[in-house]
Motif scaffolding. Structure first.
Motif, mmCIF file in Angstrom:
data_model
loop_
_atom_site.group_PDB
_atom_site.id
_atom_site.type_symbol
_atom_site.label_atom_id
_atom_site.label_comp_id
_atom_site.label_asym_id
_atom_site.label_seq_id
_atom_site.Cartn_x
_atom_site.Cartn_y
_atom_site.Cartn_z
ATOM 1 N N VAL A 89 0.812 -1.059 0.103
ATOM 2 C CA VAL A 89 -0.013 -0.078 -0.152
ATOM 3 C C VAL A 89 0.818 1.233 -0.010
ATOM 4 C CG1 VAL A 89 -2.029 -1.252 1.268
ATOM 5 C CG2 VAL A 89 -0.179 0.136 2.359
ATOM 6 N N ARG A 90 1.956 1.196 0.587
ATOM 7 C CA ARG A 90 2.963 2.207 0.642
ATOM 8 C C ARG A 90 3.378 2.559 -0.537
ATOM 9 N NH1 ARG A 90 3.545 4.883 5.352
ATOM 10 N NH2 ARG A 90 3.400 3.516 7.416
ATOM 11 N N LYS A 91 3.869 1.695 -1.451
ATOM 12 C CA LYS A 91 4.610 1.759 -2.693
ATOM 13 C C LYS A 91 3.303 2.298 -3.763
ATOM 14 C CE LYS A 91 8.280 -1.284 -2.642
ATOM 15 N NZ LYS A 91 8.975 -2.637 -2.937
ATOM 16 N N THR A 92 2.166 1.671 -3.554
ATOM 17 C CA THR A 92 0.756 2.310 -4.411
ATOM 18 C C THR A 92 0.679 3.678 -4.065
ATOM 19 O OG1 THR A 92 -0.006 -0.078 -4.302
ATOM 20 C CG2 THR A 92 -1.472 1.631 -4.901
ATOM 21 N N ALA A 93 0.924 4.129 -2.890
ATOM 22 C CA ALA A 93 0.300 5.483 -2.518
ATOM 23 C C ALA A 93 1.376 6.410 -2.995
ATOM 24 C CB ALA A 93 0.492 5.529 -0.973
ATOM 25 N N ASP A 136 -3.337 -2.169 -10.485
ATOM 26 C CA ASP A 136 -2.164 -2.795 -10.858
ATOM 27 C C ASP A 136 -1.144 -3.163 -9.915
ATOM 28 O OD1 ASP A 136 -3.921 -3.192 -13.276
ATOM 29 O OD2 ASP A 136 -2.767 -1.483 -14.465
ATOM 30 N N THR A 137 -0.900 -2.200 -9.428
ATOM 31 C CA THR A 137 0.277 -2.045 -8.497
ATOM 32 C C THR A 137 0.218 -2.909 -7.320
ATOM 33 O OG1 THR A 137 0.846 0.259 -9.044
ATOM 34 C CG2 THR A 137 1.840 -0.592 -7.111
ATOM 35 N N LEU A 138 -1.088 -2.967 -6.771
ATOM 36 C CA LEU A 138 -1.455 -3.728 -5.859
ATOM 37 C C LEU A 138 -1.266 -5.172 -6.199
ATOM 38 C CD1 LEU A 138 -4.315 -1.968 -4.190
ATOM 39 C CD2 LEU A 138 -1.729 -2.309 -3.047
ATOM 40 N N TRP A 141 -6.749 -12.484 -1.431
ATOM 41 C CA TRP A 141 -6.528 -10.799 -1.214
ATOM 42 C C TRP A 141 -7.987 -10.249 -1.498
ATOM 43 C CZ3 TRP A 141 -2.512 -10.169 1.519
ATOM 44 C CH2 TRP A 141 -0.972 -10.655 1.125
ATOM 45 N N ILE A 142 -8.352 -9.398 -0.889
ATOM 46 C CA ILE A 142 -9.719 -8.451 -1.107
ATOM 47 C C ILE A 142 -8.927 -6.834 -1.168
ATOM 48 C CG2 ILE A 142 -11.885 -7.798 -0.805
ATOM 49 C CD1 ILE A 142 -12.121 -10.510 0.809
ATOM 50 N N VAL A 143 -9.305 -6.257 -2.300
ATOM 51 C CA VAL A 143 -8.509 -5.020 -2.304
ATOM 52 C C VAL A 143 -9.360 -3.885 -2.814
ATOM 53 C CG1 VAL A 143 -6.780 -3.906 -3.975
ATOM 54 C CG2 VAL A 143 -6.201 -6.201 -2.998
ATOM 55 N N ASP A 144 -9.383 -2.832 -2.549
ATOM 56 C CA ASP A 144 -9.897 -1.632 -3.081
ATOM 57 C C ASP A 144 -8.709 -0.604 -3.140
ATOM 58 O OD1 ASP A 144 -11.423 0.747 -4.004
ATOM 59 O OD2 ASP A 144 -13.168 0.411 -2.419
ATOM 60 N N PRO A 145 -8.400 -0.250 -4.378
ATOM 61 C CA PRO A 145 -7.392 0.641 -4.581
ATOM 62 C C PRO A 145 -7.463 2.171 -4.164
ATOM 63 C CG PRO A 145 -8.311 0.219 -6.654
ATOM 64 C CD PRO A 145 -8.950 -0.747 -5.715
#
Length: 268
Positions: free
Chosen positions: A15-19, A52-54, A84-88
């Motif tokens: 999440v930090r890299k996505t941010a 995509d990043t996540l 994994w369950i993800v909301d970008p």
């Protein structure tokens, strides 16, 4: 100071890299407000780029896990016991309007041989505020490095409640008005800030006393369910029976307020 496991470290790193590019995009959104084109297409691309990043980072760390994301849907993995369950970007409308209340949220669901499942780890990150909420089953819930707990209020009249409201194209407008009318007569206030993931996190750290909403999706609630329960609270559906992990309806509060609110909402 809390020591995160290797699993939580994987999620936190993702999440930090996505941010990082998301924060740059967020800065651009403010400028796009004054353009005739508007920020809609830009934000759609930011959502897709973030997921995509996540996907890349999480699947690299745990290659066999399944993946359920808001943008790409379900991708089955070879490991049928983990997903994994993800909301970008949870709070996309806020992001689109340059409002700094949105989050990247990731939950990990584990399936038992009988088909039942539970959320065993979760991370929700508001990059603008640099607030990282995280939890692992049985190990508590944390805001950055500090352990957090739900608020201890017992009286509805002193309690601040959060909720969500359906926007254009979604169902449930009439029921939402009934819910707000019923809750508003009994509480100190209601807030609607536009990110279910952060609503759960704020219940877990005591900023809100409770959160309820109908017609959500699994990626809206996965991490938050674990946050509240690990912070000492209770999460169920509003109805008597049901699985809150589906998102169809959720009610999160401490154990004193939860039954009071559930009774009010069921009667609304």
């Amino acid at each position: 100071m809390a020591l995160a496991s290797a699993l939580v470290s994987v999620m936190t790193d993702a999440v930090r890299k996505t941010a990082r590019p998301m924060l740059r995009d967020f800065g651009e959104v403010g400028h796009l407000q004054v353009s005739r084109k508007g920020p809609g297409d830009f934000v759609t691309q930011a959502d897709i780029k973030a997921e995509d990043t996540l996907f890349e980072l999480l699947m690299k760390a745990r290659p066999g896990y399944s993946f359920l994301g808001e943008e790409r849907g379900l991708i089955e993995g070879t490991d049928k016991s983990h997903r994994w369950i993800v909301d970008p970007i949870d709070g996309t409308t806020n992001f689109m309007h340059a409002i700094p209340h949105f989050a990247i949220t990731v939950g990990l669901e584990r399936f038992a041989p009988d088909g039942s499942s539970e959320i065993v780890a979760g991370v929700t990150y508001n990059p603008v505020m640099n607030e990282l909420f995280w939890a692992e089953k049985g190990k508590g819930c944390y805001l950055n490095d500090q352990r957090i707990r739900v608020a201890g209020r017992r009286d509805l009249s002193e309690s601040l409640i959060s909720t969500g409201l359906p926007f254009i194209g979604k169902s449930g407008h009439a029921q939402s008005i009934k819910d707000i009318h019923a809750i508003g007569q009994r509480t100190a206030g209601i807030r609607r800030l536009g990110s279910a993931a952060l609503d759960f996190a704020w219940v877990a750290c005591g900023r809100y006393d409770a959160f309820f909403e109908r017609n959500l999706k699994p990626w809206d609630v996965a991490a938050g369910i674990l946050f509240v329960t690990e912070a000492g609270g209770l999460v169920t559906t509003i109805e008597q029976d049901g699985d809150p992990k589906t998102g169809s309806s959720v009610l999160a509060a401490n154990t004193e307020l939860h039954p009071q609110l559930r009774k009010v909402l069921q009667a609304a």
